[in-house]
Design a protein around this motif. Structure first.
Motif, PDB file in Angstrom:
ATOM      1  N   ALA A  15       0.825  -1.209   0.000  1.00 30.72           N
ATOM      2  CA  ALA A  15       0.000   0.000   0.000  1.00 30.72           C
ATOM      3  C   ALA A  15       0.863   1.264   0.000  1.00 30.72           C
ATOM      4  O   ALA A  15       0.474   2.284  -0.559  1.00 30.72           O
ATOM      5  CB  ALA A  15      -0.943   0.003   1.196  1.00 30.72           C
ATOM      6  N   ASN A  16       2.037   1.179   0.603  1.00 34.94           N
ATOM      7  CA  ASN A  16       2.957   2.322   0.637  1.00 34.94           C
ATOM      8  C   ASN A  16       3.839   2.380  -0.609  1.00 34.94           C
ATOM      9  O   ASN A  16       4.693   3.252  -0.715  1.00 34.94           O
ATOM     10  CB  ASN A  16       3.819   2.271   1.900  1.00 34.94           C
ATOM     11  CG  ASN A  16       3.015   2.556   3.142  1.00 34.94           C
ATOM     12  OD1 ASN A  16       2.129   3.409   3.124  1.00 34.94           O
ATOM     13  ND2 ASN A  16       3.302   1.853   4.213  1.00 34.94           N
ATOM     14  N   GLN A  17       3.672   1.410  -1.501  1.00 39.38           N
ATOM     15  CA  GLN A  17       4.379   1.350  -2.779  1.00 39.38           C
ATOM     16  C   GLN A  17       5.887   1.437  -2.628  1.00 39.38           C
ATOM     17  O   GLN A  17       6.569   2.086  -3.418  1.00 39.38           O
ATOM     18  CB  GLN A  17       3.868   2.436  -3.723  1.00 39.38           C
ATOM     19  CG  GLN A  17       2.402   2.293  -4.020  1.00 39.38           C
ATOM     20  CD  GLN A  17       1.875   3.383  -4.931  1.00 39.38           C
ATOM     21  OE1 GLN A  17       2.505   4.418  -5.108  1.00 39.38           O
ATOM     22  NE2 GLN A  17       0.720   3.149  -5.504  1.00 39.38           N
ATOM     23  N   GLY A  18       6.400   0.781  -1.616  1.00 38.26           N
ATOM     24  CA  GLY A  18       7.850   0.761  -1.404  1.00 38.26           C
ATOM     25  C   GLY A  18       8.336  -0.665  -1.259  1.00 38.26           C
ATOM     26  O   GLY A  18       7.574  -1.569  -0.955  1.00 38.26           O
ATOM     27  N   ALA A  19       9.631  -0.848  -1.462  1.00 36.91           N
ATOM     28  CA  ALA A  19      10.218  -2.178  -1.320  1.00 36.91           C
ATOM     29  C   ALA A  19      10.433  -2.540   0.144  1.00 36.91           C
ATOM     30  O   ALA A  19      10.537  -3.714   0.487  1.00 36.91           O
ATOM     31  CB  ALA A  19      11.545  -2.248  -2.071  1.00 36.91           C
ATOM     32  N   TYR A  20      10.472  -1.533   1.034  1.00 32.74           N
ATOM     33  CA  TYR A  20      10.817  -1.783   2.437  1.00 32.74           C
ATOM     34  C   TYR A  20       9.787  -1.166   3.375  1.00 32.74           C
ATOM     35  O   TYR A  20       9.361  -0.026   3.175  1.00 32.74           O
ATOM     36  CB  TYR A  20      12.200  -1.194   2.755  1.00 32.74           C
ATOM     37  CG  TYR A  20      12.666  -1.480   4.153  1.00 32.74           C
ATOM     38  CD1 TYR A  20      13.052  -2.756   4.530  1.00 32.74           C
ATOM     39  CD2 TYR A  20      12.701  -0.471   5.111  1.00 32.74           C
ATOM     40  CE1 TYR A  20      13.478  -3.023   5.824  1.00 32.74           C
ATOM     41  CE2 TYR A  20      13.130  -0.729   6.410  1.00 32.74           C
ATOM     42  CZ  TYR A  20      13.513  -2.018   6.756  1.00 32.74           C
ATOM     43  OH  TYR A  20      13.919  -2.282   8.027  1.00 32.74           O
ATOM     44  N   LEU A  21       9.415  -1.928   4.382  1.00 35.00           N
ATOM     45  CA  LEU A  21       8.514  -1.451   5.440  1.00 35.00           C
ATOM     46  C   LEU A  21       9.143  -1.764   6.788  1.00 35.00           C
ATOM     47  O   LEU A  21       9.318  -2.939   7.140  1.00 35.00           O
ATOM     48  CB  LEU A  21       7.147  -2.149   5.356  1.00 35.00           C
ATOM     49  CG  LEU A  21       6.209  -1.903   6.540  1.00 35.00           C
ATOM     50  CD1 LEU A  21       5.647  -0.477   6.482  1.00 35.00           C
ATOM     51  CD2 LEU A  21       5.084  -2.923   6.554  1.00 35.00           C
ATOM     52  N   GLN A  22       9.505  -0.733   7.529  1.00 39.14           N
ATOM     53  CA  GLN A  22       9.976  -0.947   8.901  1.00 39.14           C
ATOM     54  C   GLN A  22       8.727  -1.061   9.770  1.00 39.14           C
ATOM     55  O   GLN A  22       7.886  -0.179   9.772  1.00 39.14           O
ATOM     56  CB  GLN A  22      10.831   0.216   9.375  1.00 39.14           C
ATOM     57  CG  GLN A  22      11.379  -0.004  10.772  1.00 39.14           C
ATOM     58  CD  GLN A  22      12.171   1.195  11.258  1.00 39.14           C
ATOM     59  OE1 GLN A  22      11.611   2.082  11.878  1.00 39.14           O
ATOM     60  NE2 GLN A  22      13.458   1.206  10.942  1.00 39.14           N
ATOM     61  N   PHE A  23       8.600  -2.174  10.498  1.00 39.73           N
ATOM     62  CA  PHE A  23       7.403  -2.360  11.308  1.00 39.73           C
ATOM     63  C   PHE A  23       7.689  -2.468  12.801  1.00 39.73           C
ATOM     64  O   PHE A  23       6.759  -2.511  13.608  1.00 39.73           O
ATOM     65  CB  PHE A  23       6.576  -3.563  10.830  1.00 39.73           C
ATOM     66  CG  PHE A  23       7.300  -4.891  10.896  1.00 39.73           C
ATOM     67  CD1 PHE A  23       7.251  -5.665  12.040  1.00 39.73           C
ATOM     68  CD2 PHE A  23       7.992  -5.362   9.794  1.00 39.73           C
ATOM     69  CE1 PHE A  23       7.893  -6.886  12.103  1.00 39.73           C
ATOM     70  CE2 PHE A  23       8.642  -6.589   9.838  1.00 39.73           C
ATOM     71  CZ  PHE A  23       8.593  -7.353  11.002  1.00 39.73           C
ATOM     72  N   LEU A  24       8.943  -2.479  13.179  1.00 35.53           N
ATOM     73  CA  LEU A  24       9.288  -2.522  14.601  1.00 35.53           C
ATOM     74  C   LEU A  24      10.579  -1.744  14.804  1.00 35.53           C
ATOM     75  O   LEU A  24      11.555  -1.935  14.064  1.00 35.53           O
ATOM     76  CB  LEU A  24       9.473  -3.970  15.072  1.00 35.53           C
ATOM     77  CG  LEU A  24       9.858  -4.160  16.538  1.00 35.53           C
ATOM     78  CD1 LEU A  24       8.734  -3.692  17.462  1.00 35.53           C
ATOM     79  CD2 LEU A  24      10.181  -5.621  16.807  1.00 35.53           C
ATOM     80  N   ARG A  25      10.560  -0.866  15.794  1.00 34.88           N
ATOM     81  CA  ARG A  25      11.769  -0.111  16.139  1.00 34.88           C
ATOM     82  C   ARG A  25      11.858  -0.054  17.654  1.00 34.88           C
ATOM     83  O   ARG A  25      10.965   0.457  18.318  1.00 34.88           O
ATOM     84  CB  ARG A  25      11.706   1.293  15.553  1.00 34.88           C
ATOM     85  CG  ARG A  25      12.970   2.075  15.806  1.00 34.88           C
ATOM     86  CD  ARG A  25      12.889   3.460  15.179  1.00 34.88           C
ATOM     87  NE  ARG A  25      14.120   4.168  15.385  1.00 34.88           N
ATOM     88  CZ  ARG A  25      15.197   4.092  14.618  1.00 34.88           C
ATOM     89  NH1 ARG A  25      15.185   3.320  13.553  1.00 34.88           N
ATOM     90  NH2 ARG A  25      16.283   4.766  14.894  1.00 34.88           N
ATOM     91  N   GLU A  26      12.945  -0.572  18.187  1.00 35.40           N
ATOM     92  CA  GLU A  26      13.209  -0.570  19.616  1.00 35.40           C
ATOM     93  C   GLU A  26      14.577   0.052  19.856  1.00 35.40           C
ATOM     94  O   GLU A  26      15.281   0.395  18.910  1.00 35.40           O
ATOM     95  CB  GLU A  26      13.153  -2.002  20.168  1.00 35.40           C
ATOM     96  CG  GLU A  26      11.784  -2.656  20.057  1.00 35.40           C
ATOM     97  CD  GLU A  26      10.718  -1.991  20.903  1.00 35.40           C
ATOM     98  OE1 GLU A  26      11.067  -1.390  21.945  1.00 35.40           O
ATOM     99  OE2 GLU A  26       9.535  -2.060  20.534  1.00 35.40           O
TER     100      GLU A  26
END
Length: 105
Positions: A15-26
């Protein structure tokens, strides 16, 4: 607890039309989903963090430094910070979980 479903992550990424989705950041790590279609070029540049790739699906070659391996579902690849790397010869759509430590900036 933070729990994720691969199908939902893939839908978000698409949906964001990108190759990469960061879904967790700690504090000490970040995690994302990276996807490349068969035949697509991987535009990555070296990162300032150590990385671990876990291939969820697909088939490709990956070069890290001057070493090349074929990867497919279940493959795990470690990439030290600053080392040139990229996926290539992608013969089946590739989906990869990526763990960065420390978190990607």
């Amino acid at each position: 607890m933070k729990a994720f479903r691969l199908e939902e992550l893939e839908a978000q990424r698409a949906a964001n039309q990108g190759a990469y989705l960061q879904f967790l950041r700690e504090r000490n790590m970040s995690v994302g989903l990276y996807a490349l279609d068969a035949g697509q070029a991987d535009p990555q540049q070296p990162h300032g963090q150590d990385e671990v790739y876990f291939v969820v699906s697909g088939r490709a070659s990956v070069t890290v430094g001057d070493e090349t391996e074929t990867v497919a579902r279940g493959s795990v690849v470690y990439v030290p910070a600053g080392v040139v790397h990229r996926f290539h010869h992608i013969t089946e759509d590739l989906k990869v979980l990526v763990v960065f430590s420390p978190p990607e900036s």
